[in-house]
Design a protein around this motif. Structure first.
Motif, PDB file in Angstrom:
ATOM      1  N   SER A   1      48.602  78.760  28.417  1.00 20.19           N
ATOM      2  CA  SER A   1      48.075  79.658  29.435  1.00 20.19           C
ATOM      3  C   SER A   1      46.555  79.595  29.424  1.00 20.19           C
ATOM      4  CB  SER A   1      48.494  81.099  29.172  1.00 20.19           C
ATOM      5  OG  SER A   1      49.876  81.166  29.026  1.00 20.19           O
ATOM      6  N   HIS A   2      45.981  80.130  30.464  1.00 16.43           N
ATOM      7  CA  HIS A   2      44.528  80.185  30.512  1.00 16.43           C
ATOM      8  C   HIS A   2      44.040  81.198  29.496  1.00 16.43           C
ATOM      9  CE1 HIS A   2      40.540  80.790  31.956  1.00 16.43           C
ATOM     10  NE2 HIS A   2      40.671  79.636  32.577  1.00 16.43           N
ATOM     11  N   PRO A   3      43.025  80.839  28.720  1.00 13.97           N
ATOM     12  CA  PRO A   3      42.597  81.739  27.637  1.00 13.97           C
ATOM     13  C   PRO A   3      41.953  83.035  28.110  1.00 13.97           C
ATOM     14  CG  PRO A   3      41.174  79.824  27.782  1.00 13.97           C
ATOM     15  CD  PRO A   3      42.316  79.587  28.724  1.00 13.97           C
TER      16      PRO A   3
ATOM     17  N   GLN B   1      40.091  73.370  21.564  1.00 17.19           N
ATOM     18  CA  GLN B   1      40.239  72.340  22.591  1.00 17.19           C
ATOM     19  C   GLN B   1      39.293  72.619  23.742  1.00 17.19           C
ATOM     20  OE1 GLN B   1      43.260  72.923  25.251  1.00 17.19           O
ATOM     21  NE2 GLN B   1      43.448  70.823  25.978  1.00 17.19           N
ATOM     22  N   HIS B   2      39.187  73.893  24.093  1.00 15.85           N
ATOM     23  CA  HIS B   2      38.323  74.260  25.199  1.00 15.85           C
ATOM     24  C   HIS B   2      36.874  73.943  24.871  1.00 15.85           C
ATOM     25  CE1 HIS B   2      38.828  76.339  28.963  1.00 15.85           C
ATOM     26  NE2 HIS B   2      37.537  76.516  28.882  1.00 15.85           N
ATOM     27  N   THR B   3      36.470  74.280  23.668  1.00 18.79           N
ATOM     28  CA  THR B   3      35.110  74.012  23.250  1.00 18.79           C
ATOM     29  C   THR B   3      34.869  72.509  23.180  1.00 18.79           C
ATOM     30  OG1 THR B   3      35.338  75.983  21.920  1.00 18.79           O
ATOM     31  CG2 THR B   3      33.379  74.668  21.536  1.00 18.79           C
TER      32      THR B   3
ATOM     33  N   GLY C   1      47.253  73.529  31.467  1.00 16.80           N
ATOM     34  CA  GLY C   1      46.051  73.263  30.685  1.00 16.80           C
ATOM     35  C   GLY C   1      44.887  73.137  31.628  1.00 16.80           C
ATOM     36  N   MET C   2      43.703  72.950  31.077  1.00 17.18           N
ATOM     37  CA  MET C   2      42.568  72.770  31.980  1.00 17.18           C
ATOM     38  C   MET C   2      41.667  71.661  31.484  1.00 17.18           C
ATOM     39  SD  MET C   2      40.298  76.092  31.266  1.00 17.18           S
ATOM     40  CE  MET C   2      41.282  77.235  30.358  1.00 17.18           C
ATOM     41  N   ASN C   3      41.020  71.035  32.410  1.00 16.02           N
ATOM     42  CA  ASN C   3      40.129  69.933  32.089  1.00 16.02           C
ATOM     43  C   ASN C   3      38.835  70.092  32.848  1.00 16.02           C
ATOM     44  OD1 ASN C   3      41.759  68.085  30.363  1.00 16.02           O
ATOM     45  ND2 ASN C   3      43.111  68.155  32.150  1.00 16.02           N
TER      46      ASN C   3
ATOM     47  N   ASP D   1      41.364  75.712  40.240  1.00  6.87           N
ATOM     48  CA  ASP D   1      39.983  75.332  39.955  1.00  6.87           C
ATOM     49  C   ASP D   1      39.192  76.581  39.566  1.00  6.87           C
ATOM     50  OD1 ASP D   1      40.768  72.836  40.869  1.00  6.87           O
ATOM     51  OD2 ASP D   1      40.018  73.201  42.897  1.00  6.87           O
ATOM     52  N   HIS D   2      38.243  76.406  38.677  1.00  7.27           N
ATOM     53  CA  HIS D   2      37.362  77.526  38.342  1.00  7.27           C
ATOM     54  C   HIS D   2      36.110  77.009  37.652  1.00  7.27           C
ATOM     55  CE1 HIS D   2      40.082  77.051  34.873  1.00  7.27           C
ATOM     56  NE2 HIS D   2      39.060  77.426  34.125  1.00  7.27           N
ATOM     57  N   LEU D   3      35.204  77.945  37.355  1.00  6.40           N
ATOM     58  CA  LEU D   3      33.988  77.614  36.631  1.00  6.40           C
ATOM     59  C   LEU D   3      34.087  78.234  35.246  1.00  6.40           C
ATOM     60  CD1 LEU D   3      31.500  78.769  39.444  1.00  6.40           C
ATOM     61  CD2 LEU D   3      32.592  76.516  39.215  1.00  6.40           C
ATOM     62  N   MET D   4      33.474  77.587  34.267  1.00  2.82           N
ATOM     63  CA  MET D   4      33.415  78.163  32.932  1.00  2.82           C
ATOM     64  C   MET D   4      31.954  78.274  32.514  1.00  2.82           C
ATOM     65  SD  MET D   4      36.734  78.290  31.685  1.00  2.82           S
ATOM     66  CE  MET D   4      36.191  78.676  30.048  1.00  2.82           C
ATOM     67  N   LEU D   5      31.648  79.360  31.832  1.00  2.62           N
ATOM     68  CA  LEU D   5      30.317  79.533  31.248  1.00  2.62           C
ATOM     69  C   LEU D   5      30.473  79.367  29.736  1.00  2.62           C
ATOM     70  CD1 LEU D   5      29.156  82.652  33.288  1.00  2.62           C
ATOM     71  CD2 LEU D   5      28.871  80.207  33.841  1.00  2.62           C
TER      72      LEU D   5
HETATM   73 CU   LIG Z   1      38.889  77.524  31.924  1.00  2.00          CU
END
Ligand SMILES: [Cu+2]
Length: 171
Positions: A2-4, A26-28, A111-113, A133-137
């Protein structure tokens, strides 16, 4: 996965920070694998000017202080006659931003890439959400307060920018 930043995973994310389990790592790793690609491209100025965009319901997901990354959701409207190809996002409260796509494996796992670009069609819209789709900070420099307003700047491949406000909200 899932999305964190979903409500359920927020608690998970806090635990992950302590236990360093795979999801957050993984995200980092996205940022570690391509540390400056987005930043570098966003500083290439082929032209200047403001993108013909409007942001609706722009939201930064509130995260616990120990979580150092978060997501940006909302809708971006392009009133221009040509597609806008985004290649970066930046804000003073984060080390860098990333453009993300959500993928679904054949088993239905999400998952996300990181992606180099996100495109907003001419006269169309791009919905940013935890399931798409989204943005990550990344590498937040300070804790975010619920209801505070952050200023974000999107950059496009042609060097134009769009600066907008987003409100920090609990998911
Ligand atoms: Cu994300």
């Amino acid at each position: 996965m899932s999305h964190p930043t979903s409500r359920r995973m927020l608690i998970g994310a806090a635990v992950l920070t302590i236990l360093s389990l795979p999801a957050l790592a993984q995200h980092t790793a996205h940022s570690a694998s391509k540390p400056s690609a987005t930043t570098q491209k966003s500083t290439v100025q082929k032209s200047t000017g403001t993108l013909p965009l409007r942001a609706v319901n722009a939201t930064v997901v509130a995260v616990p202080p120990m979580v150092k990354e978060t997501s940006v959701f909302g809708t971006l409207l392009n009133s221009g006659k040509t597609p806008v190809v985004l290649n970066g996002v930046r804000t003073t409260v984060a080390d860098h931003g990333m453009l993300m796509v959500t993928t679904k494996s054949s088993g239905g796992m999400q998952g996300m890439n990181m992606t180099e670009t996100l495109t907003i069609p001419a006269g169309g819209r791009l919905v940013l959400s935890d399931t798409g789709d989204h943005l990550m900070l990344m590498k937040l420099k300070r804790a975010l307060k619920v209801n505070e307003t952050l200023t974000l700047t999107l950059t496009s491949t042609d060097g134009r920018t769009f600066t907008f406000k987003a409100t920090v909200k609990k998911p």
